[in-house]
Design an enzyme around this catalytic site. Structure first.
Site, PDB file in Angstrom:
ATOM      1  CB  CYS A 100      12.801  15.257  12.623  1.00 42.56           C
ATOM      2  SG  CYS A 100      14.005  15.631  13.881  1.00 42.56           S
ATOM      3  N   GLY A 148       8.385  11.392  15.651  1.00 42.42           N
ATOM      4  CA  GLY A 148       9.037  12.066  16.770  1.00 42.42           C
ATOM      5  C   GLY A 148       8.024  12.453  17.826  1.00 42.42           C
ATOM      6  CG  ASN A 195      13.261  13.891   8.667  1.00 48.92           C
ATOM      7  OD1 ASN A 195      12.677  13.244   7.808  1.00 48.92           O
ATOM      8  ND2 ASN A 195      13.860  13.291   9.687  1.00 48.92           N
ATOM      9  N   GLY A 196      16.576  14.757   9.566  1.00 48.45           N
ATOM     10  CA  GLY A 196      17.838  14.176   9.128  1.00 48.45           C
ATOM     11  C   GLY A 196      18.915  14.473  10.143  1.00 48.45           C
ATOM     12  CE1 TYR A 199       8.762   0.380  14.282  1.00 48.54           C
ATOM     13  CE2 TYR A 199      10.481   2.032  14.360  1.00 48.54           C
ATOM     14  CZ  TYR A 199       9.426   1.379  14.964  1.00 48.54           C
ATOM     15  OH  TYR A 199       9.030   1.721  16.214  1.00 48.54           O
TER      16      TYR A 199
END
Ligand code: SF4
Length: 486
Positions: A16, A42, A119-120, A259
């Site tokens: 996300c 995402g 996010n997570g 990345y």
């Protein structure tokens, strides 16, 4: 944007990205742009919730697909009225890729509406879910994020910040949140700071975003990273900062630097691109090889390949050319289609690799399926030798903090030693950068064994939180028997 990346089927995927703006006209349009810059985090769904102060109304639009497809129409943006908005891009695993899991999530609390983008990933979501259901909660989604809304709704505290803090003290795992309430934008980072969240400013208004590249796209100025364990509120009376959690040693996800994060982003003032270049340099020093040409696996490995070439003195060349106009074949799960996708999306650059000893640089090996195909592609194009060098240590463990990882048994490095991996992918040699080499590349002297400076659990197995759901035998929040129609 990473949506059509060629070899992406065999990468870990960030789940996300989040974005929020308070106090600017065109808040929804700015949010759509911010989400577009975060698209690499995402690609399965995108959503925006705005708040119109005049009408005292929230507006929400959540769609599956890419931001450009979902929010390019003027009428959609025009419907998201108001001077504040939050948005979310999603690549799901926790809960699956259902329309109703697309965020931001929204709930009417006794204090008013609350929209939340996460996010997570929570590592005790399954256990929390069962407890909440036993207490009468009715879940609308299969996402772990909804637990936070329920816990906030049930908290017995006077202010929204206190209620949110009480809720978050009950969750484990990784969370960077942006929330929108009437008259207030809220940003939160978990006490370990696993996922990123930055603060910016545009025309005097505050912006929150997963990465600085989302500030750049709208011309906002980077102010600072939200601190681990910090809650900030942004309202008409300015910004306030709270620290409601016991302080912990920071454990930012080191794979963000390898990345996930966009190469143009800055993390705590350091360029992600530069760190990746240094990873390539460390790799060249640790794993040299006699070769004629350094070739990156496009696109994410280009900075590391440049670093390898610089440190080794071996010329850098684009030995694999990507076709930018191929659709999203790789989102398809079937192996047969994936195989076709590689051929559609990439071409070996024969002129560069024919008769040469090639050093192929990639940022990671997950299952190894794609590495095998790329090595073969180089050989088919006439490469004399193919040596693979990886700019991160072997990925040995699953991530439970918001990254889509195969189970451990599917990770190639968890199944066999490096020499066997080399044979498996049919490379003449294979080597990875060491964990200390990776830490050096991101500005440390080495990995502090008893107090690591980052989360590096996918390499070391040293998870920075308890894994309650794992211990309880839950593989994720499996809440629903409903078939989703979209
Ligand atoms: Fe990042 Fe790996 Fe830690 Fe997951 S386990 S948060 S991918 S370093």
């Amino acid at each position: 944007m990473r949506q059509a990346l060629p070899f992406d089927d065999d990468k870990l995927h960030e789940e996300c990205g989040v974005f929020g703006v308070f106090g600017l006209p065109d808040a929804a349009a700015l949010t759509a742009l911010g989400l577009h810059a975060l698209q690499h985090r995402g690609q399965e769904g995108a959503g925006i919730v705005s708040y119109d102060e005049t009408a005292r109304r929230f507006h929400s639009d959540r769609r599956k697909g890419l931001v450009g497809d979902a929010f390019s129409r003027e009428d959609i943006i025009a419907g998201l009225k108001g001077a504040s908005a939050i948005g979310h891009v999603r690549y799901s695993t926790a809960g699956g890729s259902l329309q109703r899991n697309v965020q931001p999530m929204f709930a009417e609390l006794s204090s008013g509406g609350l929209a939340l983008a996460h996010n997570g990933n929570l590592t005790n979501a399954h256990v929390l879910h069962d407890e909440l259901v036993a207490q009468g909660a009715i879940f609308q989604s299969t996402s772990d994020t909804e637990c936070i809304l329920h816990l906030t709704a049930m908290a017995r505290q006077p202010t929204l910040v206190d209620r949110l803090s009480e809720a978050l003290r009950q969750v484990e795992g990784a969370y960077s949140l942006v929330c929108l309430a009437p008259g207030m934008l809220i940003g939160v980072r978990d006490p370990l700071g696993v996922r990123p969240l930055v603060l910016g400013k545009l025309d005097g208004a505050h912006i929150l975003a997963s990465e600085t590249c989302a500030l750049d796209i709208i011309g906002a100025q980077y102010i600072r990273d939200i601190a681990p364990g910090e809650i900030i509120t942004i309202g008409k009376d300015g910004m306030k900062s709270y620290s409601p959690f016991p302080p912990m040693r920071k454990r930012f996800c080191i794979f963000e630097l390898v990345y996930f994060a966009g190469a143009s982003s800055m993390v705590e003032g350091i360029s992600v691109y530069e760190m990746r270049r240094r990873m390539g340099g460390e790799l060249a020093r640790e794993a040299p090889v006699d070769a004629d040409v350094v070739v990156p696996v496009p696109d994410s490995s280009v900075p590391a390949a440049i670093g390898y070439a610089e440190a080794s003195g071996i010329p850098f060349e684009f030995g694999i050319i990507k076709n930018n106009y191929v659709g999203r074949t790789f989102i398809e799960p079937q192996d047969s289609i994936r195989h076709l996708g590689v051929k559609l999306k990439h071409n070996a650059n024969r002129a560069v690799v024919r008769g040469k000893r090639v050093v192929l640089i990639d940022d990671s090996i997950v299952r190894g399926t794609t590495s095998k195909k790329i090595v073969q592609m180089m050989r088919d194009a006439g490469a004399r030798e193919v040596h693979m060098r990886i700019a991160s240590p072997p990925t040995m463990n699953s991530c439970f903090y918001g990254v889509d990882t195969p189970e451990r048994s599917k990770l190639l490095a968890a199944q066999m030693p490096v020499e066997e991996m080399a044979k498996h992918i049919a490379a003449d040699s294979l080597a990875f950068v060491s964990i200390d080499g990776l830490y050096r590349a991101v500005g440390e002297t080495h990995r502090a064994r008893n107090a690591p400076q980052f989360c590096d659990a996918c390499f070391t197995g040293d998870y920075p939180t308890t894994l309650t759901d794992q211990a309880a035998g839950a593989s994720g929040v499996q809440l629903s028997l409903l078939a989703e129609r979209t």
